[in-house]
Motif scaffolding. Structure first.
Motif, mmCIF file in Angstrom:
data_model
loop_
_atom_site.group_PDB
_atom_site.id
_atom_site.type_symbol
_atom_site.label_atom_id
_atom_site.label_comp_id
_atom_site.label_asym_id
_atom_site.label_seq_id
_atom_site.Cartn_x
_atom_site.Cartn_y
_atom_site.Cartn_z
ATOM 1 N N GLU A 169 55.743 9.399 59.622
ATOM 2 C CA GLU A 169 57.128 9.098 59.966
ATOM 3 C C GLU A 169 57.999 9.108 58.711
ATOM 4 N N LEU A 170 59.065 9.880 58.763
ATOM 5 C CA LEU A 170 60.065 9.886 57.693
ATOM 6 C C LEU A 170 61.253 9.079 58.216
ATOM 7 N N SER A 171 61.086 7.770 58.236
ATOM 8 C CA SER A 171 62.002 6.898 58.970
ATOM 9 C C SER A 171 63.436 6.978 58.465
ATOM 10 N N SER A 172 63.632 7.159 57.166
ATOM 11 C CA SER A 172 64.993 7.205 56.638
ATOM 12 C C SER A 172 65.741 8.457 57.092
ATOM 13 N N ASP A 173 64.989 9.486 57.516
ATOM 14 C CA ASP A 173 65.597 10.737 57.967
ATOM 15 C C ASP A 173 65.541 10.906 59.481
ATOM 16 N N ALA A 174 64.887 9.970 60.171
ATOM 17 C CA ALA A 174 64.639 10.103 61.613
ATOM 18 C C ALA A 174 63.908 11.411 61.903
ATOM 19 N N GLN A 175 62.941 11.748 61.043
ATOM 20 C CA GLN A 175 62.148 12.961 61.183
ATOM 21 C C GLN A 175 60.671 12.611 61.047
ATOM 22 N N GLN A 176 59.806 13.567 61.387
ATOM 23 C CA GLN A 176 58.366 13.396 61.261
ATOM 24 C C GLN A 176 57.751 14.632 60.598
ATOM 25 N N LEU A 177 56.788 14.382 59.756
ATOM 26 C CA LEU A 177 55.964 15.455 59.189
ATOM 27 C C LEU A 177 54.656 15.456 59.963
ATOM 28 N N VAL A 178 54.376 16.553 60.648
ATOM 29 C CA VAL A 178 53.183 16.648 61.495
ATOM 30 C C VAL A 178 52.229 17.668 60.886
ATOM 31 N N VAL A 179 50.982 17.243 60.667
ATOM 32 C CA VAL A 179 49.943 18.112 60.126
ATOM 33 C C VAL A 179 48.895 18.336 61.210
ATOM 34 N N PHE A 180 48.499 19.584 61.401
ATOM 35 C CA PHE A 180 47.530 19.957 62.436
ATOM 36 C C PHE A 180 46.214 20.348 61.765
ATOM 37 N N LEU A 181 45.113 19.755 62.230
ATOM 38 C CA LEU A 181 43.804 19.977 61.618
ATOM 39 C C LEU A 181 42.822 20.533 62.649
ATOM 40 N N PRO A 182 42.098 21.608 62.305
ATOM 41 C CA PRO A 182 41.100 22.151 63.238
ATOM 42 C C PRO A 182 40.045 21.113 63.597
ATOM 43 N N VAL A 183 39.700 21.057 64.871
ATOM 44 C CA VAL A 183 38.705 20.100 65.348
ATOM 45 C C VAL A 183 37.296 20.533 64.969
ATOM 46 N N ASP A 184 37.047 21.852 64.989
ATOM 47 C CA ASP A 184 35.689 22.348 64.773
ATOM 48 C C ASP A 184 35.717 23.659 63.985
ATOM 49 N N GLU A 185 34.534 24.159 63.668
ATOM 50 C CA GLU A 185 34.403 25.383 62.885
ATOM 51 C C GLU A 185 34.961 26.599 63.632
ATOM 52 N N LYS A 186 34.782 26.611 64.931
ATOM 53 C CA LYS A 186 35.296 27.736 65.720
ATOM 54 C C LYS A 186 36.811 27.844 65.571
ATOM 55 N N THR A 187 37.499 26.712 65.667
ATOM 56 C CA THR A 187 38.953 26.718 65.517
ATOM 57 C C THR A 187 39.346 27.073 64.087
ATOM 58 N N ALA A 188 38.626 26.516 63.102
ATOM 59 C CA ALA A 188 38.927 26.815 61.697
ATOM 60 C C ALA A 188 38.809 28.316 61.428
ATOM 61 N N HIS A 189 37.779 28.934 61.991
ATOM 62 C CA HIS A 189 37.591 30.378 61.807
ATOM 63 C C HIS A 189 38.729 31.151 62.473
ATOM 64 N N ALA A 190 39.121 30.724 63.682
ATOM 65 C CA ALA A 190 40.207 31.403 64.392
ATOM 66 C C ALA A 190 41.519 31.282 63.624
ATOM 67 N N VAL A 191 41.769 30.108 63.051
ATOM 68 C CA VAL A 191 42.988 29.907 62.260
ATOM 69 C C VAL A 191 42.978 30.823 61.037
ATOM 70 N N ASP A 192 41.823 30.948 60.386
ATOM 71 C CA ASP A 192 41.711 31.851 59.227
ATOM 72 C C ASP A 192 42.022 33.289 59.629
ATOM 73 N N GLU A 193 41.543 33.701 60.802
ATOM 74 C CA GLU A 193 41.826 35.053 61.278
ATOM 75 C C GLU A 193 43.321 35.248 61.508
ATOM 76 N N LEU A 194 43.975 34.250 62.068
ATOM 77 C CA LEU A 194 45.416 34.350 62.323
ATOM 78 C C LEU A 194 46.207 34.383 61.017
ATOM 79 N N ARG A 195 45.723 33.640 60.015
ATOM 80 C CA ARG A 195 46.418 33.600 58.723
ATOM 81 C C ARG A 195 46.406 34.968 58.036
#
Length: 278
Positions: free
Chosen positions: A241-267
């Protein structure tokens, strides 16, 4: 005319089965859920006072009454926080009714630098209205081809409710729709919320309005995405939460190796770098 507080109390009362609270079920009922008399007795207030709250004729219940209602409804911590927030904004609804300006769209340089440090990870800066204010190239990779970032001022809430592609992209669209509708109550200001919902309601339709009025506190589990390339992604979300800005920083993390590999392919596909939208 009702209020957000009254709507929430009534919706929760209707959703509770008397037997779940150890109360007897007496004869046939005209409406589902807990009777007003039962809830009033559990909260230690009169039925007449509870009726005024639910119908929006009492907009300023005391902290003690709000806490008593939370106890009587057996609300969990997230629901209690929502109840207190609704009591706060309901009490302030009588302020000036000038048309509010849209919320700020600029992102502080230090926040943009944080996003750069997160490259090539998946991250974005947003607000409770769903505006996508800045994002990493990783976020652009996992949303490429979905239409989410196509506009000059992309908005996740508008995309979820008005773009047919969203129902395919979000494998659990119903859950995501509930999350986006709920977050509007926590908009940068009450005025921003009213402005945005007034703009969105005519194009989003009755499903959007129904979700807004349900006041269901979302669980925010694993985010499952069906990317147009055929990749199936499962992502955890960490929100700062970036409360002073009324904004949020959201980070998304792969749950498993399959997703991590798919993300690498998309990158590996050609995309832009960090993008700030203002």
């Amino acid at each position: 005319m009702g209020t957000p507080l009254g709507d929430f109390v009534r919706a929760k009362r209707d959703s509770i089965q008397p037997e779940s609270l150890g109360l007897p079920v007496q004869g046939r009922r005209r409406s589902p859920g807990l009777r007003r008399s039962d809830l009033a007795a559990r909260a230690g207030i009169s039925v007449e006072y509870l009726t005024r709250i639910e119908q929006g004729r009492d907009r300023n219940p005391s902290v003690a009454v709000v806490n008593a209602l939370a106890d009587a409804l057996s609300l969990d911590p997230a629901e209690r926080n929502h109840l207190r927030y609704l009591a706060k904004i309901t009490g302030g609804e009588c302020s000036a009714h000038t048309r509010p300006a849209p919320p700020r769209r600029d992102v502080r340089p230090s926040v943009l630098e944080t996003l750069r440090l997160l490259e090539p990870g998946i991250a974005m800066v947003t607000n409770r209205l769903g505006d996508v204010l800045a994002h990493t190239s990783g976020y652009e990779s996992v949303t490429s081809g979905t239409g989410l970032l196509d506009s000059d001022a992309p908005n996740l809430t508008r995309y979820v409710f008005t773009d047919p592609r969203a129902r395919t992209f979000f494998a659990d669209w119903d859950d995501v729709a509930d999350e986006q509708a709920f977050d509007l109550w926590l908009g940068p200001t009450a005025g921003n919320y009213e402005w945005f919902t007034a703009e969105l309601s005519p194009v989003a339709g009755p499903d959007f309005t129904r979700r807004m009025n349900r006041h269901v506190v979302p669980r925010r589990g694993t985010l499952r995405l069906s990317h147009p390339s055929g990749c199936e992604l499962q992502l955890l979300r960490e929100t700062l939460e970036l409360s002073s800005d009324a904004q949020q920083l959201v980070v998304f993390l792969p749950v498993d190796e399959k997703t991590a590999h798919a993300v690498d392919e998309l990158r590996r596909r050609p995309h832009g770098r960090l993008r700030a939208i203002s």
